[in-house]
Design an enzyme around this catalytic site. Structure first.
Site, PDB file in Angstrom:
ATOM      1  CG  ASP A 119      -1.967   1.056   1.210  1.00 43.06           C
ATOM      2  OD1 ASP A 119      -2.029   1.813   0.219  1.00 43.06           O
ATOM      3  OD2 ASP A 119      -2.732   1.141   2.182  1.00 43.06           O
ATOM      4  CG  ASP A 158      -3.442   3.747  -3.349  1.00 42.25           C
ATOM      5  OD1 ASP A 158      -4.335   3.002  -3.790  1.00 42.25           O
ATOM      6  OD2 ASP A 158      -3.599   4.490  -2.370  1.00 42.25           O
ATOM      7  CD  GLU A 159      -5.493  -1.113  -1.410  1.00 43.33           C
ATOM      8  OE1 GLU A 159      -5.122  -1.883  -0.488  1.00 43.33           O
ATOM      9  OE2 GLU A 159      -6.521  -0.426  -1.333  1.00 43.33           O
TER      10      GLU A 159
END
Length: 445
Positions: A11, A105-106
């Site tokens: 993350d 983003d993850e």
């Protein structure tokens, strides 16, 4: 359940805000808020410096300003976010062929599929060392962005672990210790336990994961329903056998907008729905998908949110079809009091379509000659956007208004730069975009 800690969850920390701080030296170490900058805007991401003041994602921009008025409020630069995401996902796919992106983003990574030459065994010591090097490589390829990483025997445990040492941390949960880790945690750590479910559990005296574990399956089903109750019963015992899948199946594709001034013109609303339908259909075609169910979302002036949907006999990816159905659905709603949000979505997705579904040519709809809605007026110099000046070089918009735009001239590779103001129509000043921006965008799950 696996018997090795081989599922990794990565993350990127405060992603949008961190990209802004990376690219704007004067903002490093200072509170930054990315999202809608108007009165009805919503916070997308807040830097950790802003979170100290209570600013959080999904908070209204108005409240964020009241909590942290000295923060830099930026409108966002999605070309920069997509590029950074692309760098990280490319790196992860070089680690393992099984990478499951959840958003920009993850992502989950299956370390069991990693190159044995780089990760010879899946012992705790080996995966810890491997993950530390991976985090270093993320910083290298992105120019300094940090990531929090969790590793465990399942996706659930890996996701929980990645939250334990934020930002810029690493937590590996050894096999066999999962239940000890979970028991003291709040019940809300389990996916799907939002405010409503948490309140039902609280009324039954269930506050922690240990409380859920001690509650029988029948009782959980009675509290939250069969499917949800079974899920809680399993996850509280750290049972999660979901595999890491390289391509996530999309459930829907949608587009929506929030407006600075309540909309009352019906024809204008129809035009906006047509544009949103075009965006949705374009994304469907880009990913080789089509959908059967068209839905519109309407939020009224009093924040009441309404939805209407219709389902086709066969999937479509046609702008004309989606737009026509969206406009038709709008006729069922009373919008006379004003509308602050409109959205169009397509679900029931498939990877095939039935040609000429309605026996007509599916051309793009004729554009309507409409005035722009308040939120769709092109604000050329929104805060945070990249610009370039013929003499001063590259910089970013510090602020604008009353015919003046103020720019700070700096980039990720320079020290904090000077601030200058120009007339908004200065021919020497213009927006800047990279020559080859990354255009890949994940389909919304």
């Amino acid at each position: 359940m696996r018997n090795t800690a081989s599922v990794l969850h990565l993350d990127l920390d405060a992603f949008f805000a961190s990209v802004e701080q990376r690219d704007k030296p004067s903002l490093r170490g200072k509170p930054v808020v990315v999202g809608g900058t108007g009165g009805r805007g919503v916070v997308a991401t807040a830097s950790y410096e802003a979170r100290v003041f209570g600013v959080r994602s999904a908070m209204s921009t108005r409240e964020a300003r009241s909590r942290c008025g000295h923060a830099a409020f930026l409108s966002g630069r999605f070309h920069a976010y997509r590029e950074a995401s692309h760098q990280v996902m490319t790196l992860l796919r070089s680690v393992s062929p099984l990478v499951e992106p959840l958003s920009l983003d993850e992502a989950f990574v299956d370390l069991a599929q990693a190159d044995p030459a780089e990760l010879p065994d899946l012992g705790v010591a080996s995966v810890t060392t491997y993950a530390e090097r991976l985090r270093e490589r993320v910083a290298e390829v992105t120019g300094g962005l940090t990531a929090s990483v969790g590793i465990g025997t399942s996706k659930f445990i890996a996701k929980v672990a990645s939250e334990l040492d934020k930002p810029d941390g690493l937590t590996v949960v050894p096999p066999g210790t999962e239940r000890d880790l979970l028991r003291p945690m709040s019940a809300t750590v389990i996916p799907g336990v939002g405010p409503a479910t948490a309140e039902r559990l609280r009324r039954a005296g269930i506050l922690t994961v240990a409380d859920i574990e001690a509650t029988g399956l029948d009782d959980l089903v009675g509290l939250v329903g069969k499917a949800h109750g079974a899920g809680l019963h399993s996850l509280a015992r750290a049972r999660d056998d979901r595999p890491v899948v390289a391509e996530r199946e999309a459930k829907s594709v949608s587009s929506e907008g929030t407006y600075e001034t309540d909309l009352t013109d019906r024809r204008l609303m129809e035009g906006l729905l047509t544009r949103q339908a075009g965006e949705v259909a374009t994304r469907l075609r880009k990913h080789g998908l089509a959908g059967r169910t068209v839905t519109i979302k309407v939020r009224l002036h009093d924040f009441t949110t309404l939805g209407r949907s219709t389902t086709l006999p066969e999937p479509t990816d046609s702008t004309a079809v989606v737009a026509r159905l969206a406009r038709r659905l709008l006729t069922d709603l009373d919008t006379s009091g004003g509308v602050r949000l409109l959205g169009v979505g397509v679900s029931g997705l498939a990877d095939w379509i039935q040609d000429d579904l309605f026996g007509e040519t599916e051309d793009e709809p004729e554009p309507l000659d409409l005035p722009e809605a308040p939120s769709t007026r092109r604000v050329v110099y929104a805060p945070g956007l990249d610009v370039v000046h013929d003499e001063m070089g590259r910089g970013w918009v510090w602020g604008s208004g009353r015919g003046v735009v103020t720019v700070r001239f700096e980039t990720a590779e320079t020290p904090p730069g000077p601030v200058r103001s120009f007339a908004v129509d200065d021919a020497a000043l213009r927006l800047w975009l990279p020559d080859n921006p990354v255009t890949e965008e994940p389909v919304a799950p």
